[in-house]
Scaffold this active site. Structure first.
Site, PDB file in Angstrom:
ATOM      1  N   CYS A 145     -10.338  -7.019   2.072  1.00  0.00           N
ATOM      2  CA  CYS A 145     -10.041  -5.453   2.143  1.00  0.00           C
ATOM      3  C   CYS A 145     -11.434  -5.008   2.232  1.00  0.00           C
ATOM      4  O   CYS A 145     -11.787  -4.028   2.888  1.00  0.00           O
ATOM      5  CB  CYS A 145      -9.413  -4.880   1.275  1.00  0.00           C
ATOM      6  SG  CYS A 145      -7.671  -5.702   0.890  1.00  0.00           S
ATOM      7  N   GLN A 198       0.785  -9.048  -6.643  1.00  0.00           N
ATOM      8  CA  GLN A 198       0.405 -10.407  -6.638  1.00  0.00           C
ATOM      9  C   GLN A 198       1.196 -11.210  -7.763  1.00  0.00           C
ATOM     10  O   GLN A 198       1.014 -12.429  -7.947  1.00  0.00           O
ATOM     11  CB  GLN A 198      -1.216 -10.509  -7.073  1.00  0.00           C
ATOM     12  CG  GLN A 198      -2.185  -9.859  -6.182  1.00  0.00           C
ATOM     13  CD  GLN A 198      -2.251 -11.031  -5.033  1.00  0.00           C
ATOM     14  OE1 GLN A 198      -2.146 -12.246  -4.893  1.00  0.00           O
ATOM     15  NE2 GLN A 198      -2.931 -10.291  -3.763  1.00  0.00           N
ATOM     16  N   SER A 221       1.051  -1.156  -0.069  1.00  0.00           N
ATOM     17  CA  SER A 221       0.137   0.006   0.048  1.00  0.00           C
ATOM     18  C   SER A 221       0.875   1.216   0.089  1.00  0.00           C
ATOM     19  O   SER A 221       0.650   2.129  -0.756  1.00  0.00           O
ATOM     20  CB  SER A 221      -0.934  -0.275   0.977  1.00  0.00           C
ATOM     21  OG  SER A 221      -1.895  -1.052   1.116  1.00  0.00           O
ATOM     22  N   SER A 266       5.001  -6.401  -2.231  1.00  0.00           N
ATOM     23  CA  SER A 266       4.746  -6.633  -0.950  1.00  0.00           C
ATOM     24  C   SER A 266       5.519  -7.812   0.028  1.00  0.00           C
ATOM     25  O   SER A 266       5.337  -9.027  -0.814  1.00  0.00           O
ATOM     26  CB  SER A 266       3.216  -6.719  -0.603  1.00  0.00           C
ATOM     27  OG  SER A 266       3.040  -6.933   0.890  1.00  0.00           O
TER      28      SER A 266
HETATM   29  C1  LIG Z   1      -2.049  -7.207  -0.711  1.00  0.00           C
HETATM   30  C2  LIG Z   1      -2.189  -6.236  -1.833  1.00  0.00           C
HETATM   31  C3  LIG Z   1      -1.706  -4.747  -1.961  1.00  0.00           C
HETATM   32  C4  LIG Z   1      -1.286  -4.268  -0.402  1.00  0.00           C
HETATM   33  O1  LIG Z   1      -0.169  -4.767   0.187  1.00  0.00           O
HETATM   34  P1  LIG Z   1       0.066  -4.465   1.682  1.00  0.00           P
HETATM   35  O2  LIG Z   1       1.570  -4.930   1.833  1.00  0.00           O
HETATM   36  O3  LIG Z   1      -0.823  -5.476   2.352  1.00  0.00           O
HETATM   37  O4  LIG Z   1      -0.019  -3.176   2.097  1.00  0.00           O
HETATM   38  C5  LIG Z   1      -1.837  -3.897  -2.742  1.00  0.00           C
HETATM   39  N1  LIG Z   1      -1.904  -4.498  -3.868  1.00  0.00           N
HETATM   40  C6  LIG Z   1      -2.329  -5.840  -4.481  1.00  0.00           C
HETATM   41  C7  LIG Z   1      -2.363  -6.202  -5.758  1.00  0.00           C
HETATM   42  C8  LIG Z   1      -2.339  -6.660  -3.153  1.00  0.00           C
HETATM   43  O5  LIG Z   1      -2.801  -7.865  -3.463  1.00  0.00           O
END
Ligand SMILES: *Cc1c(COP(=O)(O)O)cnc(C)c1O
Length: 389
Positions: free
Chosen positions: A326, A181, A73, A201
């Site tokens: 979410c 992802q 994020s 992430s």
């Molecule tokens: C999980 C996710 C995020 C957010 O990542 P965090 O590390 O949880 O803040 C952003 N984009 C996608 C596509 C995600 O799956």
């Protein structure tokens, strides 16, 4: 106690024991501040730089182009908000994105609209893809940034990132992709794919939560999102989350070791699930099958309430999600499922399972056995089921 079948890896993953092992010394022995002069600080600093090399290698990037953040994020926010000044200076106040981005991108684009930017939200098709042609047609004189996710977190569809990257490079437009992802599921090369900024992430790839990366191509003068100390070459302040950074480095090394092997193994199990679950009447697969994350399963079952389905699966030791983790807690169905044209009531009856290389044939057989029973039971109780024609 029956074993829990964890099929929600798109929400978060379990830390790999090898990742934890790599991290532990940085939570115990080498606790020094990486900015310090003494050796336990210098050791921590060195470990961060090793992780930076591991990440750079996975993306074909240079080490100076890798910045550690507090997660996907933050990386998305930084890429987009951090472009504000440089785009405004050039009068390039138009942004192109899609209507099925993760909220970290979507809501940041909404924020940009409040700050003098115009945003085009490209509609994805009913399979969940956007085309290069759509991006090209949306480009205007003042387009400065394109931000399109690499792979969707709910329906797993993979976008034509290299082609979009080429188009943006040709037109002198910045290109950011949320690859949270995608990492470990597709071969990513930021040079060949002409990517200017890329978010990832840790906790989606078996590293801890609260750590991420933003790749920023050399020469892109992003403004800071987090101001303060001189960490990350003065571009992202805050004492480094050393152990988690080490974990992320190890995790990306492991997950990119054998991407084709991973895809082959996991997609077989996922395809088995699709075949079995498709036998349930009045069901549909959400998202195209062609370019799709190997572990992603998303289906809707008419006259079934997603939340109820999740609870029943949980009683059977199966962890999945409905729409997106979410958005649960809100009554609106997932914006992704609406974006591919599902009516509200069908979007509400959706199930996402995200499996990985630790999932076994036994696990998917158990899911394939439980799912029709649970769907059938919910339909028996449903006031709408008997009224369907
Ligand atoms: C999980 C996710 C995020 C957010 O990542 P965090 O590390 O949880 O803040 C952003 N984009 C996608 C596509 C995600 O799956």
């Amino acid at each position: 106690m029956n074993k829990v079948i964890y099929a929600d890896n798109a929400a978060t993953t379990q830390i790999d024991p090898r990742v934890l092992e790599a991290m532990t010394p940085y939570l115990t022995e080498y606790y020094g501040n990486p900015s310090s002069i003494y050796s336990i600080g210098r050791d921590a600093k060195r470990a961060i730089e090793t992780a930076r090399e591991q990440v750079a290698k996975a993306f074909g990037a240079k080490v100076q182009e890798i910045y550690f953040t507090a997660g996907g994020s933050e990386s998305d926010n930084w890429a987009i908000k951090g472009s504000m000044d440089l785009l405004k200076a050039k009068g390039k106040t138009h942004i192109i994105t899609t209507n099925f981005e993760h909220h970290a991108v979507m809501d940041t684009c909404k924020f940009m609209e409040k700050h003098g930017f115009e945003v085009t939200y490209l509609p994805v098709d009913e399979e969940g893809y956007v085309t290069v042609k759509q991006v090209e047609d949306a480009i205007k004189e003042n387009t400065g940034l394109v931000t399109i996710m690499y792979a969707n977190n709910e329906i797993g569809t993979i976008q034509p990132i290299a082609e979009i990257g080429q188009l943006c490079r040709d037109k002198g437009i910045l290109f950011h992709t949320d690859a949270v992802q995608a990492v470990g599921n597709v071969e990513i090369d930021v040079v060949k794919q002409h990517i200017d900024m890329l978010s990832m992430s840790g906790h989606k790839i078996y590293a801890p939560k609260g750590v991420g990366v933003l790749y920023v191509r050399n020469g892109v003068r992003l403004s800071n999102l987090v101001h303060g100390g001189g960490q990350e070459r003065g571009r992202r302040a805050g004492t480094e989350n050393v152990a988690s950074i080490v974990g992320l480095g190890k995790a990306i090394e492991l997950i990119t070791e054998d991407i084709p092997g991973r895809i082959e193994k996991v997609s077989k199990l996922r395809d088995y699930l699709f075949e079995q679950a498709s036998k349930i009447e009045r069901s549909r697969i959400n998202g195209g099958r062609k370019n799709r994350l190997c572990g992603n399963f998303n289906m809707s079952f008419e006259a079934v309430e997603g939340e109820a389905l999740l609870l029943m699966l949980d009683l059977n030791g199966i962890c999945g999600s409905s729409g997106s983790a979410c958005t649960s807690g809100s009554l609106d169905p997932s914006h992704v499922l609406l974006a591919i044209g599902l009516p509200h009531e069908i979007a509400h009856g959706s199930l996402r399972l995200s499996i990985n290389e630790h999932t076994t044939q036994e696990d998917v057989e158990k899911i394939a056995e439980v799912l029709p029973k649970v769907v059938g039971r919910l339909r028996e109780m449903s006031p709408v089921w008997n009224k369907l024609d």
